[in-house]
Enzyme design. Sequence first.
Site, PDB file in Angstrom:
ATOM      1  N   ASP A 103       0.828  -1.198   0.000  1.00  0.00           N
ATOM      2  CA  ASP A 103       0.000   0.000   0.000  1.00  0.00           C
ATOM      3  C   ASP A 103       0.873   1.263   0.000  1.00  0.00           C
ATOM      4  O   ASP A 103       1.986   1.261   0.520  1.00  0.00           O
ATOM      5  CB  ASP A 103      -0.866  -0.032   1.278  1.00  0.00           C
ATOM      6  N   GLU A 154       1.818   0.147  -4.659  1.00  0.00           N
ATOM      7  CA  GLU A 154       0.771   1.080  -5.098  1.00  0.00           C
ATOM      8  C   GLU A 154       1.442   2.418  -5.402  1.00  0.00           C
ATOM      9  O   GLU A 154       1.705   3.205  -4.516  1.00  0.00           O
ATOM     10  CB  GLU A 154      -0.305   1.260  -4.016  1.00  0.00           C
TER      11      GLU A 154
END
Length: 618
Positions: A332, A361
């Site tokens: 993330d 990400e």
Amino acid sequence: MKPIMLLLSMTLCNLFACHNASAATTMDHVAPTYWWAGMENPELQILLHGEGIASSDVSITAKDITLKEVVRMTSPNYLLLYADLSEAAPQTFHIVLKKGKKTTEIPYELKPRTRKGEDVEGFNAGDVLYLIMPDRFANGDTGNDVVEGMLESTTDRNAQYGRHGGDLKGIAGHLDYIADLGATAIWLNPTQENDMPEGSYHGYAITDYYQIDRRFGSNEEFAQLVEQAHGKGLKVVMDMIFNHCGSENYLFKDRPSDDWFNFKSEYVQTSYKTASVQDIHAADYERKIATDGWFTQSMPDLNQRNRHVAKYLIQSSIWWIEYAGINGIRQDTHPYADFDFMSRWCREVLTEYPHFNIVGETWLNSNVLVSFWQKDSKLAAPRNSYLPTVMDFPLQGLMNRAFDEETTDWGGGLYGLYDYVTQDLVYADPMNLLVFLDNHDTSRFSTDDSKAANLARYKQALLYLLTTRGIPQIYYGTEILMTGDKADGDGTLRKDFPGGWPGDKADCFTPQGRTELQNAAFDYTRKLLQWRKGNEVISQGTMKHFSIAHGTYVYERRYKNRSAVVIMNGTDQPQELELAPYREVLPKTQATDVLTGKTVKLDSILSLEGRESLLLCF
Ligand code: CA
């Protein structure tokens, strides 16, 4: 201690709260809970958390293990042990804490490895990831919807931001559906514990890095799910978050030291402007506020420059790979964390598991910025992120316009895709780009019912997604035309999969439960995915494309003497395509279209209907 005695004492011990008659110290947390002998990296950090333990003397009773360092933090409730395992065989040893006359013995297990690092297979361009938000896919066990003692104590399927009850058992029960569709991997949004008072369903506020959220299932169920998935030809990608944790995490509530978190554990909001990390003109302030600022007040920003934090996070990821045998990690908010730490993390994981894959990400709006984050980027040199896969967010944006606009030879529609791919030289490895139409944070490809009803749009988008370079990812429910517009709130992007809950009116896991339109989308998606599976033309093939002519985009994927050619009319009008310029990719005068099974004549002129696409194999 003799094995039988050891077994007895282990049984009597309540997990970590193991103390003998004269002891009074209870351990609240031991992290990692256990480890393995024979890892590439011989250093093990053991984090002990228990009231007042820092004032204890520490020793270990172990064979061939050296306790290199004992670190005391500002909190009196932590001890950080660093052990050298380079000579250690599998064993259970004891960590001995002595305070005055009180002695606490904590058994610690060093397990034998059950897998070799090089046997752990990562995901690659031969795969298609099916992204699932576990709370919203299927509820296989209503008995775990609410777990007593956890802070969010209700479920409400009508609440956008409430828990809906989906779980690992629900996913396990539908692995056949996913495998039949033709995906070859599942990526689960975070499954680790999120014991937060609200908004805990999405999983991005971890409160225990070593524990699956009990509303999803147990650690054992997670490992079983991975094994079941593997048995059905599905790899598993686990979501991890190193930038921040949940404010209910014990490491924040009773933090080892204030510099465990950025801004000395005081809430300062991030700017979210992570382009500053790569910006050669950026003010120091811009970089600091972007990377050290907190994602939200309830997500304290971990300071990975603290060496103890760094080691803790790295070990947690390796623990899950070794424990459950996952095939990949989706990290993330990758650019929000410390660059050098993230680079070290990728290197350490890939040292243990050389064929593993990690996708970060990288939510940045240009290929220049995204490419910076990929391993061996020339733009980042001499720095190197060692991150194998980055997310192609710029292409995602273009794909969400391309199939709505009219394509001309110099702009609009498919021209945007062509023009973007012409710039792929910026990427160190274009085949390791995660390509996607949507995910849990974006509007769905079908924002509303009218978009969903436009099957031609859907078909062109899926054809492009599944035949362009890179590793495609499909968001659950795309194949049944689920809709969602981010303007209506993130919860609307994460609706329940119809049929995933007992008593659902429609069961879209079955043909009978899907509408005619949904079946048309599902069948088309399945056909493409099944064709793609194991197809080296796509998984390893080169890409060659032509500039737009007559509003039509033509590209070839080739592996050795086999090829697939996509011809896509990006206009609503019929087009007459003169084929002479395309002869280098059209070696024959006819071919079969994979999509319809029809024979297509490839003489001098090819007639295409408005928005017609062909997938020709040679
Ligand atoms: Ca449940």
